[in-house]
Design an enzyme around this catalytic site. Sequence first.
Site, PDB file in Angstrom:
ATOM      1  N   GLU A   1     -18.308  20.985 -16.997  1.00 33.16           N
ATOM      2  CA  GLU A   1     -18.717  19.615 -17.329  1.00 33.16           C
ATOM      3  C   GLU A   1     -17.902  18.606 -16.523  1.00 33.16           C
ATOM      4  O   GLU A   1     -18.425  17.588 -16.056  1.00 33.16           O
ATOM      5  CB  GLU A   1     -18.534  19.349 -18.820  1.00 33.16           C
TER       6      GLU A   1
ATOM      7  N   SER B   1     -13.012  23.439 -29.934  1.00 33.07           N
ATOM      8  CA  SER B   1     -13.199  22.152 -30.594  1.00 33.07           C
ATOM      9  C   SER B   1     -12.085  21.957 -31.610  1.00 33.07           C
ATOM     10  O   SER B   1     -11.649  22.913 -32.255  1.00 33.07           O
ATOM     11  CB  SER B   1     -14.560  22.143 -31.294  1.00 33.07           C
TER      12      SER B   1
ATOM     13  N   LYS C   1     -16.598  26.877 -31.845  1.00 36.71           N
ATOM     14  CA  LYS C   1     -17.036  26.375 -30.545  1.00 36.71           C
ATOM     15  C   LYS C   1     -16.275  26.942 -29.359  1.00 36.71           C
ATOM     16  O   LYS C   1     -15.088  27.216 -29.417  1.00 36.71           O
ATOM     17  CB  LYS C   1     -16.884  24.852 -30.520  1.00 36.71           C
TER      18      LYS C   1
ATOM     19  N   THR D   1     -38.835  26.496 -12.301  1.00 37.34           N
ATOM     20  CA  THR D   1     -39.172  25.208 -11.695  1.00 37.34           C
ATOM     21  C   THR D   1     -39.518  24.308 -12.876  1.00 37.34           C
ATOM     22  O   THR D   1     -40.055  24.806 -13.888  1.00 37.34           O
ATOM     23  CB  THR D   1     -40.373  25.288 -10.734  1.00 37.34           C
ATOM     24  N   HIS D   2     -39.160  23.052 -12.791  1.00 37.04           N
ATOM     25  CA  HIS D   2     -39.321  22.125 -13.921  1.00 37.04           C
ATOM     26  C   HIS D   2     -38.580  22.638 -15.160  1.00 37.04           C
ATOM     27  O   HIS D   2     -38.950  22.310 -16.283  1.00 37.04           O
ATOM     28  CB  HIS D   2     -40.799  21.912 -14.268  1.00 37.04           C
TER      29      HIS D   2
ATOM     30  N   GLN E   1      -7.813  -1.668   4.232  1.00 41.42           N
ATOM     31  CA  GLN E   1      -6.786  -0.904   3.508  1.00 41.42           C
ATOM     32  C   GLN E   1      -7.395  -0.207   2.291  1.00 41.42           C
ATOM     33  O   GLN E   1      -6.844   0.764   1.787  1.00 41.42           O
ATOM     34  CB  GLN E   1      -5.660  -1.857   3.090  1.00 41.42           C
TER      35      GLN E   1
ATOM     36  N   TYR F   1      -9.888  -5.613  13.129  1.00 41.16           N
ATOM     37  CA  TYR F   1      -9.269  -5.191  11.875  1.00 41.16           C
ATOM     38  C   TYR F   1      -9.238  -6.321  10.852  1.00 41.16           C
ATOM     39  O   TYR F   1      -8.995  -7.486  11.199  1.00 41.16           O
ATOM     40  CB  TYR F   1      -7.829  -4.684  12.125  1.00 41.16           C
TER      41      TYR F   1
ATOM     42  N   SER G   1       0.825  -1.213   0.000  1.00 38.53           N
ATOM     43  CA  SER G   1       0.000   0.000   0.000  1.00 38.53           C
ATOM     44  C   SER G   1       0.860   1.265   0.000  1.00 38.53           C
ATOM     45  O   SER G   1       0.332   2.367   0.066  1.00 38.53           O
ATOM     46  CB  SER G   1      -0.918   0.006   1.231  1.00 38.53           C
TER      47      SER G   1
ATOM     48  N   ASN H   1      -2.432  -1.549  13.363  1.00 35.21           N
ATOM     49  CA  ASN H   1      -3.885  -1.353  13.344  1.00 35.21           C
ATOM     50  C   ASN H   1      -4.313  -0.065  14.050  1.00 35.21           C
ATOM     51  O   ASN H   1      -5.112   0.710  13.518  1.00 35.21           O
ATOM     52  CB  ASN H   1      -4.593  -2.555  13.962  1.00 35.21           C
TER      53      ASN H   1
HETATM   54  N1  ARG Z   1      -1.652  -0.854   5.333  1.00 32.16           N
HETATM   55  C1  ARG Z   1      -2.556  -1.252   6.322  1.00 32.16           C
HETATM   56  C2  ARG Z   1      -3.881  -0.532   6.147  1.00 32.16           C
HETATM   57  O1  ARG Z   1      -3.917   0.443   5.528  1.00 32.16           O
HETATM   58  C3  ARG Z   1      -2.005  -0.943   7.668  1.00 32.16           C
HETATM   59  C4  ARG Z   1      -2.503  -1.840   8.746  1.00 32.16           C
HETATM   60  C5  ARG Z   1      -1.964  -3.182   8.537  1.00 32.16           C
HETATM   61  N2  ARG Z   1      -2.288  -4.042   9.583  1.00 32.16           N
HETATM   62  C6  ARG Z   1      -2.144  -5.355   9.491  1.00 32.16           C
HETATM   63  N3  ARG Z   1      -2.453  -6.052  10.514  1.00 32.16           N
HETATM   64  N4  ARG Z   1      -1.711  -5.927   8.404  1.00 32.16           N
HETATM   65  O2  ARG Z   1      -4.893  -0.964   6.620  1.00 32.16           O
END
Ligand code: ARG
Length: 461
Positions: free
Chosen positions: A294, A281, A287, A159-160, A326, A321, A26, A114
């Site tokens: 948008e 465009s 244009k 409205t509408h 993640q 957890y 991550s 965690n």
């Molecule tokens: N990268 C993990 C997350 O974002 C961090 C926590 C990881 N904890 C674990 N027990 N593997 O959730």
Amino acid sequence: MAESKNLWGGRFEGKTDPGFADFNNSFRFDRRLFEVDVIASIAYCAALETAAVLRPEEGMQIRTALDTIITTGRQDAAYFNDSAAEDVHSFVEARLVALTGDVGRKLHTGRSRNDQVATDFRLWMRNSIDELDRAGRTLQTSLLDFADAHHEVVIPGYTHLQRAQPVLLAHWSLAYFEMLARDRERLAEVRRRVNILPLGSAALAGTSFPIDREALARTLGFEAVARNSLDAVSDRDFCVEFLSACSLVMVHLSRLAEDIILYATSEFGFFALGDAIATGSSLMPQKKNPDSMELVRGKAGRVFGDLLGLLTTLKGLPLAYNKDMQEDKEAVFDAFDTVKSSLEVTTTVMRNIGVNKDRAQAAASSGYMNATELADYLVRKGVAFREAHEIVGKIVMRAIDLKVELQELSLDEFQKFSSLIEGDVYEALSLESTLSSKSQIGGTARATVDAELKQARKRAR
Ligand code: ARG
């Protein structure tokens, strides 16, 4: 500086499959938590010292190294580049151990990734909400500047999407101001629930060391400590609330975008977009397209997707957890980036719109938008509203037949429908009295809108 050692190697003999390692990694996105991760670690180090887990000189050594790490990270983007760290927490710990050796390996005592990630994310979100609040306030200011600059302009209200009653352009602007005021309030409320400290909950059961969590909360600026460790490490309500508040911001911006796109068409013609915020465009030389608005309208979809995606991820997760969580980060980061840039671009758009006053005025003066005025006129002469409505409906039909506006009918013509209509009807049907009769709080009378504009300036400070 590639470090490949995991934080959890001891009970493993085999190597992680590279494809899975990549999937599991991550760091490419949670490196955004780098600063808050180090800041939380500095506070945690002090807590370990107070708990006599670290000797003062060890604490000092760790804190000095963490200071170096945060400074290096701030100054040198390449610092992160060739790290093989699994996530931001492993990255910081690896850098710490590289600087301090074995002492650095003591920092994770009584802590888990965690409670660490939950703490980091809350710290990050607190700052991010403050950034969104500033961006929201700036957009509000641009709406007020727009209202002031086109103070006298009247547009049809719809409205509408059918012409309904004339309103001041400033009144229209203030409508979006109110939406943003609620958005800012909502984010501030979310911030209150974000600002609760999970750290000290460890993996799920609480920490085995005498960490003074209240003191830790004070150091990190949290309002309170989370009261249950299982909940503390697995609660992502704050992410859902944040995404929900962000989604409503995008609902509002997309509605503003739609109004602007519509009003800038040649069919409406009230607005002319400045070159700074439009595109051309590649094929059609004439244009000028409202791409800025948008895109804001379109990007609402991604933020709603972020919200729904996370709700779906969280549904049915067992305590406590789980790695599913993640998935919270990319959704929240994406929503934050999208909302912030959308607020900023919309501010630029508000500062680059020209207004065609005559065109707006002409549109606001036609299409029988003073019909309600005529009904109210009859009410003031003693007719019940329902009957007045009926009479005026017939008068409108007659005016449509004659291809004239109500104020162009002769008095004779009016009196065929009601003998109560007199010469003063023309004054009542004028655009100005249509506006000025809406003088109660919230109405579009000039004086009322002026007063609201003044209040709004104060509220947007
Ligand atoms: N990268 C993990 C997350 O974002 C961090 C926590 C990881 N904890 C674990 N027990 N593997 O959730």
